[in-house]
Scaffold this active site. Structure first.
Site, PDB file in Angstrom:
ATOM      1  N   ASP A 287      24.613  73.192  43.490  1.00  0.00           N
ATOM      2  CA  ASP A 287      25.485  72.696  42.436  1.00  0.00           C
ATOM      3  C   ASP A 287      26.719  72.077  43.097  1.00  0.00           C
ATOM      4  OD1 ASP A 287      26.562  72.069  40.000  1.00  0.00           O
ATOM      5  OD2 ASP A 287      26.375  74.076  39.141  1.00  0.00           O
TER       6      ASP A 287
HETATM    7  C1  BGC Z   1      27.657  71.806  36.935  1.00  0.00           C
HETATM    8  C2  BGC Z   1      26.238  71.307  36.883  1.00  0.00           C
HETATM    9  C3  BGC Z   1      26.201  69.807  36.963  1.00  0.00           C
HETATM   10  C4  BGC Z   1      26.946  69.346  38.180  1.00  0.00           C
HETATM   11  C5  BGC Z   1      26.941  67.848  38.366  1.00  0.00           C
HETATM   12  C6  BGC Z   1      28.443  71.182  38.045  1.00  0.00           C
HETATM   13  O1  BGC Z   1      29.792  71.506  37.959  1.00  0.00           O
HETATM   14  O2  BGC Z   1      27.644  73.206  37.056  1.00  0.00           O
HETATM   15  O3  BGC Z   1      25.621  71.756  35.725  1.00  0.00           O
HETATM   16  O4  BGC Z   1      24.872  69.361  36.964  1.00  0.00           O
HETATM   17  O5  BGC Z   1      28.286  69.789  38.086  1.00  0.00           O
HETATM   18  O6  BGC Z   1      27.705  67.208  37.433  1.00  0.00           O
END
Ligand code: BGC
Length: 765
Positions: A287
């Site tokens: 993530d």
């Molecule tokens: C979130 C994810 C997301 C990623 C990219 C993160 O902060 O937890 O769900 O896909 O950002 O935007």
């Protein structure tokens, strides 16, 4: 022309397999291609493939990527997310394909969560439809629009089980139940990936957040999780597994820790479970800065945590650039191996191969598609239908709803004419100004009614709290007047009307990432408004906007009709009006329990009995039993609850036999009920089947959902609904984490919600 045709044919033979599992010949060809390419790659180029950076359109952390152009040309970036349009993407792709040494095309991703430009209801909302073909269609349309705009990898579905409505990201998932969650996970993957990547209107799904992200302590985002393996296997892991079994090409490691090790560096999770036990062959991505955040977790410096993530099986690094900056050093110091780097690189290249990028890096850069396939009338029609099916009628005394299409409506509340908030959280690609507000919807659907408007209240009285949620292009349009002034005006307006429609609840950004709340009631100033409105004696309909289950005991006790509308997306206003005026009969059912107050959290229908189960009348306190002094155990609205304008009556259950045998392959009992529409409207009902294993080697939940069917019944019509219940449906993970069914007595329940059911019994031999 001839050349083009040959290319299309070559592509479709290469890729047609992705409708199903890849065949051996394809895999051999892919392996040969990827290994040959890797032979030419330097270490830095390999690490570059593992580097996923963020473009300009959305960030979800404090880090942003810099010098992207230079790095692409140097082969130091493998993919980018949050950029769009065929024109921009083509330009970026050209940097990689024309200017980097090995011309390796890049991946383009985005968080396409509940629609692309045509926005659908937030995931918690659409999950309340319990309509799998509808959900698949939403994902299909999302893929058509996103790929028409150049994007072919989505960070969705989010399948985290969530039983704590304080956690803002409950809005992004399908609620509390592993069975329902698994069905939805499958439908989403099928919708996104369609018939396979040979078609340019499909995109790769990325299941997230693996794993247990929804179990953050105290509902505070990014917080610690800790749970037993039996709970994990039985209650939290099934939706991830279901999404992978449906063919999801990639998976995202979650921010949280599991057994003291963040998922991103958790070898048990990413290798032993995911690869060895589940056989997953696709890509694992971290993530957003999930790798570098492990420094804060207390696992070591950046070099250390990056090495740990790689060794655990995390292939791609989202945004933290820790792989590209430290793994070379770790290799020289023998802290990681070349084989570990190669394996991760290989997975990224295989993904690119599967997506056809080596054959045509510009497959998704079709300006013409962007002009004709995005935000179409057809897509908007589907979005309106979907929104209507996501709403949950929580309460409707004296048939307050539906409203007649005449007379005078006092339309009151901060969300009555707001367009942008209709989009809901996580809608980065949407054009919020194109959303239909409730006021517009009422005008469109019931043109003859007179609308009198009053603001009534702000979202929060407190300006600071209001500002916190007036973000990401979703203004709450704060009114500078005092609460008292706004209430006085609203009361005077209500007095002139036949009925009050109060558009209240949460602003869109009160849920979603980093939007946890400790108090999940309607903000006090809004409740004060409701109190004043009720005093006018006019009937009040609460149109409740929310991204989470709210604690609305007072509203339940005092307001005659409550329609929960989540955040319905582009067509929200029209869809709400469709339901308010009876053109659409509500059929949504809650996928997450509504508590009476936040102190009951975590609260869910499939709880355990305990050794001292509460045996009272549901109201009174009972000493030395498992209950509270100050609130009943029961929720305000249980899982599966949702009313209709019509009434459904259930016959007793009939079973085709009373014993199921483990010795007979595929043995099944048919469980049937007849459902009759005894009310005055045609309607849809979600018939729900639950079981209870009465005795087993680890304590059983009191009820577990094992099936559901959504049926349409005309006024007066009856239908018999049959579920085939087999041995597989009775299985669970035992103390040794073996998936088994244990002989004994079972109860089976069928009904309209988890708490209103008919009951029968059978045994497993
Ligand atoms: C979130 C994810 C997301 C990623 C990219 C993160 O902060 O937890 O769900 O896909 O950002 O935007």
């Amino acid at each position: 022309m001839k050349h083009q045709l040959a290319l299309i044919l070559a592509l479709s033979t290469a890729l047609s397999l992705f409708a199903q599992q890849p065949n051996a010949a394809y895999l051999a060809k892919r392996e040969a291609y990827v290994l040959a390419l890797m032979k030419k790659m330097t270490l830095d180029e390999k690490l570059g493939q593992l580097n996923l950076v963020v473009g300009g359109e959305a960030t979800t952390g404090s880090s942003v990527s810099t010098d992207v152009e230079t790095k692409i040309k140097a082969g130091r970036i493998g993919g980018i997310f949050s950029v769009s349009t065929p024109g921009r993407i083509r330009k970026i792709q050209e940097l990689a394909v024309n200017q980097s040494r090995l011309k390796i095309p890049m991946i383009f991703g985005m968080d396409v969560i509940h629609g692309y430009k045509t926005l659908f209801p937030i995931p918690l909302g659409i999950s309340s439809s319990w309509d799998m073909s509808l959900i698949e269609k939403m994902a299909r349309i999302s893929a058509v629009e996103a790929t028409a705009d150049g994007i072919f990898w989505t960070f969705s579905p989010m399948v985290d089980i969530a039983r704590d409505p304080r956690w803002g990201r409950i809005a992004e998932g399908s609620g509390e139940d592993p069975y329902l969650g698994s069905q939805i996970a499958k439908a989403m993957v099928k919708g996104y990936q369609g018939k396979g990547y040979a078609q340019t209107n499909t995109m790769m799904a990325c299941v997230k957040h693996f794993a247990l992200y929804g179990a953050a302590e105290a509902g505070r985002d990014y917080h610690t999780t800790d749970m037993s393996k039996v709970r994990m296997y039985n209650e939290y892991l099934p939706p991830y597994k279901a999404a992978l079994d449906a063919g999801a090409g990639s998976i995202m490691a979650s921010f949280n820790e599991i057994d003291g090790v963040p998922a991103t560096a958790n070898k048990w999770l990413l290798t032993d479970l995911l690869r060895r036990q589940w056989g997953f062959k696709g890509l694992v991505v971290s993530d957003y800065t999930g790798i570098s955040e492990m420094v804060n977790h207390g696992l070591g410096d950046l070099q250390t945590v990056a090495a740990k993530a790689l060794m655990a099986g995390n292939d791609m690094d989202m945004v933290s650039e820790s792989y590209v900056n430290t793994l070379g050093k770790s290799l020289r110091e023998q802290k990681v191996t070349q084989a570990q780097i190669d394996l991760a690189c290989r997975r990224v290249l295989e993904m690119k191969y599967d997506l056809g990028l080596f054959t045509d890096p510009y497959r998704y850069c079709d300006e013409n598609r962007a002009k004709t396939e995005i935000f179409t009338t057809e897509h908007r029609t589907e979005a309106r239908k979907a929104a209507g099916k996501s709403f949950v009628l929580l309460k409707n005394n004296q048939q307050t709803l539906p409203l007649p299409k005449r007379g005078t409506i006092a339309l009151i509340g901060p969300l009555a004419d707001n367009k942008e908030n209709m989009a809901g959280t996580w809608s980065v690609s949407g054009d919020f100004t194109k959303c239909v507000s409730l006021e517009e919807g009422i005008k469109n659907v019931a043109g003859n009614v007179t609308i009198l408007k009053a603001r009534g209240s702000n979202i929060y009285s407190n300006a600071r709290l209001d500002a916190n949620v007036s973000i990401f292009g979703k203004p709450t349009n704060r009114d500078p007047r005092s609460d008292a002034d706004m209430i006085a005006e609203a009361v005077a307006t209500a007095q002139k009307a036949d009925v009050v429609v109060a558009a209240l609840g949460e602003a869109a950004e009160m849920t979603g990432e980093a939007s946890s709340r400790s108090d999940i009631e309607i903000p006090e100033n809004q409740r004060d408004l409701l109190k004043a409105l009720i005093k006018t004696g006019k009937p009040v309909v609460l149109v409740l906007f929310t991204g989470r289950p709210l604690a609305i005991q007072w509203e339940h006790d005092n307001i005659p009709a409550i329609l929960n509308v989540w955040f319905g997306g582009t067509e929200a206003g029209n869809a709400i009006a469709d339901v308010l005026f009876g053109d659409v009969n509500p059929s949504g059912k809650l996928s997450a329990t509504f508590p009476r107050n936040a102190g009951q959290i975590p609260i869910y229908y499939s709880y355990k009995n305990t050794g001292r189960p509460y045996g009272g009348n549901g109201v009174d306190f009972a000493k030395f039993q498992s209950n509270y002094l100050d609130v009943p155990n029961s929720p305000l609205y249980p899982f599966g609850h949702g009313l209709s304008y019509t009434k459904f009556e259930y016959s007793p259950i009939t079973l085709s036999k009373n014993t199921l045998s483990m010795a007979v392959p595929k043995d099944a009992i048919n469980v049937s009920v007849t459902v009759t529409n005894t009310g005055n409207y045609d309607g849809e009902e979600v018939v729900q089947l639950y079981i209870r294993d009465k005795v087993r080697s680890i304590t059983p939940p009191v009820k577990e959902l094992k099936g559901f069917q959504k049926i349409a019944l005309k006024k007066g019509e009856s239908k018999t609904v049959t579920f085939a219940l087999g041995v597989e449906d009775l299985k669970f993970y035992n103390g040794e984490l073996k998936f088994v069914a244990e002989p004994g007595e079972f109860l089976v329940f069928v009904g309209t919600s988890s708490s209103e059911v008919k009951e029968a019994g059978f045994s497993l031999k």
